[in-house]
Design an enzyme around this catalytic site. Sequence first.
Site, PDB file in Angstrom:
ATOM      1  N   PHE A  30       0.784  -1.335   0.130  1.00  0.00           N
ATOM      2  CA  PHE A  30      -0.061   0.132   0.080  1.00  0.00           C
ATOM      3  C   PHE A  30       0.850   1.397   0.140  1.00  0.00           C
ATOM      4  CE2 PHE A  30      -3.223  -3.041   1.830  1.00  0.00           C
ATOM      5  CZ  PHE A  30      -4.193  -2.933   0.962  1.00  0.00           C
ATOM      6  N   GLY A  90       2.760   4.365  -0.699  1.00  0.00           N
ATOM      7  CA  GLY A  90       2.804   5.282  -1.921  1.00  0.00           C
ATOM      8  C   GLY A  90       1.908   4.690  -3.286  1.00  0.00           C
ATOM      9  N   HIS A  91       0.808   3.968  -2.852  1.00  0.00           N
ATOM     10  CA  HIS A  91      -0.066   3.336  -4.054  1.00  0.00           C
ATOM     11  C   HIS A  91      -1.707   3.666  -3.388  1.00  0.00           C
ATOM     12  CE1 HIS A  91      -2.000   0.596  -6.732  1.00  0.00           C
ATOM     13  NE2 HIS A  91      -1.068   1.048  -7.495  1.00  0.00           N
ATOM     14  N   PHE A  92      -2.133   4.713  -3.207  1.00  0.00           N
ATOM     15  CA  PHE A  92      -1.592   5.973  -3.259  1.00  0.00           C
ATOM     16  C   PHE A  92      -1.939   6.689  -2.072  1.00  0.00           C
ATOM     17  CE2 PHE A  92      -3.186   4.216  -7.386  1.00  0.00           C
ATOM     18  CZ  PHE A  92      -2.020   4.413  -8.292  1.00  0.00           C
ATOM     19  N   ILE A 144      -4.692   1.746  -2.167  1.00  0.00           N
ATOM     20  CA  ILE A 144      -5.295   0.623  -2.743  1.00  0.00           C
ATOM     21  C   ILE A 144      -4.382  -0.482  -3.071  1.00  0.00           C
ATOM     22  CG2 ILE A 144      -7.227   2.037  -3.701  1.00  0.00           C
ATOM     23  CD1 ILE A 144      -5.872   1.539  -6.381  1.00  0.00           C
TER      24      ILE A 144
END
Length: 579
Positions: free
Chosen positions: A491, A493-495, A500
């Site tokens: 998770f 850095g995403h986002f 997600i």
Amino acid sequence: MPSRLYADPARVLTRSGIDDRICMHTPDGARTWRDFLVAVESWRLAILESGARRVAVFSPNLFEMASGVYGAWAAGALVVFPANTSEAMVRLLAEGAADALIGQFETSGGLPVLAPAATDTPCRMEIDDQLPCELYTSGSTGIPAGIPKVIRKLFYEVENIDKGQYGRAGELPEETVVISSVSAQHIYGLLFYMLWPLAAARPAWGERLANPEAVVSIASRFSKVVWISSPALLKRLPDYLDWQSTSGRICRIFTAGGPIDATGIAHVNTLAGISPVEVLGSSEAGGIACRCRVPDESGNVPDEPWSPLPLMTVKTLEGLLWVKSPQLETDGWMQTGDRAEMLPDGRFRHYGRADRVAKIAEKRVSLTGIETLLVNTGLVAKARAFQLADAKASLAVVAVPAEKGCAELLQHGKKSLVDTLKTALLTSFERVCLPRYWRFVQALPEDHMGKTTLDVLTPLFDARVPQWVLQEKTGDAARGLLLVSANAPFFKGHFDGFPILPGLAQTQWLIEIACRTFGIDPMRFSGIRNLKFSRPVRPGETLLVEYTRQGEDAVAFTVRGPALEQTASGKLIFEGEPA
């Protein structure tokens, strides 16, 4: 009835008239008793030349293992049986537990690894049965623990095995071959797989059969076999193997090291045509009792009590099992740490290990009490509480959710179920003592001996590992719950602001679970077809995953969210021949 050629293990090397008989079968051909005696002499000479007095022997090759052990005994050396070849174990050996190694070690820790001396002379010496030896276990804390023994005590157990067959009296045919799924490094394997066949002059298969496929393949080669197995392997025997090829060939199955439930007993009986003889014991006490549960005509497995072995006297004090036997290192009574209830006929019922206690925030916490309370909620079928090896020795729980628990997971998520379980624990424990980390699984993990140890529990707390609870598997269809850890590193850095689960991580989990569920070699995976992501997966969600196997080459999947809305779908493709 003892085997016709049985000899006391101390006099195995002095037995005459059997030099040309087969001692062991190996993938490279049969080894005779003369081959074995020459190998023993080669190790004896090597040890005497080295001056070593404490020799650690570890080898997956039974011929090398047995000849090394008897060679050390013939040289008058103390034999050390390492639990494994881990860095911690080798470090302990190098710090004084041993001064030389025989066998296959990944690292020597600076100790000399001996090579057999050149000789063609067989060793025909009698062994001093008062020699000490040391057996190491992995230890309940993960640190190897040594158990001192006198080898005469081991020999008492071997005699007991051959005379009584642990509840299955009667002489086995001379051509019977002993095969094993248990390493000879383990006390159970050492006695049943190495020492007993040598004492009975009964051939053994020289390599451990680690999986059911190997067992079926080797058992079908011989007219009669005795199978030494672990509960963990027996409980996962696949029914798609050609068990018919072993029909009438497996004439004994022995199992020890952990529990096997009634479902497992019935499963083994159906496939192998025989119920296993269960052996209760420990590294310290050796074999204590046995039982053999045979399903009735309706397939029901009776709850048989345990029968003490012939050399074993048992009693209970304050609900704990005590034992007394010439095979023990003490002449008096020894407390086992097992909970038991004596019956009028001398047998007893076994209720598992005694209470386990941990220290949390300077308070003594009953781990057994935590597990019992969790199961009593009706939300959990099984649980294991333990301390992680982190700086705070944090309390963790691995649990198998019951049907109600699965419903709670799917409808409200992991956090809701954990909060409910914590509320139940607060009736008996202070909040500071509650478990901090939780994992829900389809079954408590077990090592190769059927024991749920720290080594198999700890990896579950790697947030990259999928948390999967299989709910139902029928033929080519399976469904279960996939718990998405809020701490999963995917998770990051995403986002930012709206994390997600990346599609790559989700598909990798789905591939791993499919392979595990249907017994498919992951190396056969070649791609995904019709892949579709319908909605994002958020941290902490519980997903319902449905699989359908389509022949040998494909597994279709559908993933649904907490409200049963479709989340993803596709088809996993596998190439190459099935293993």
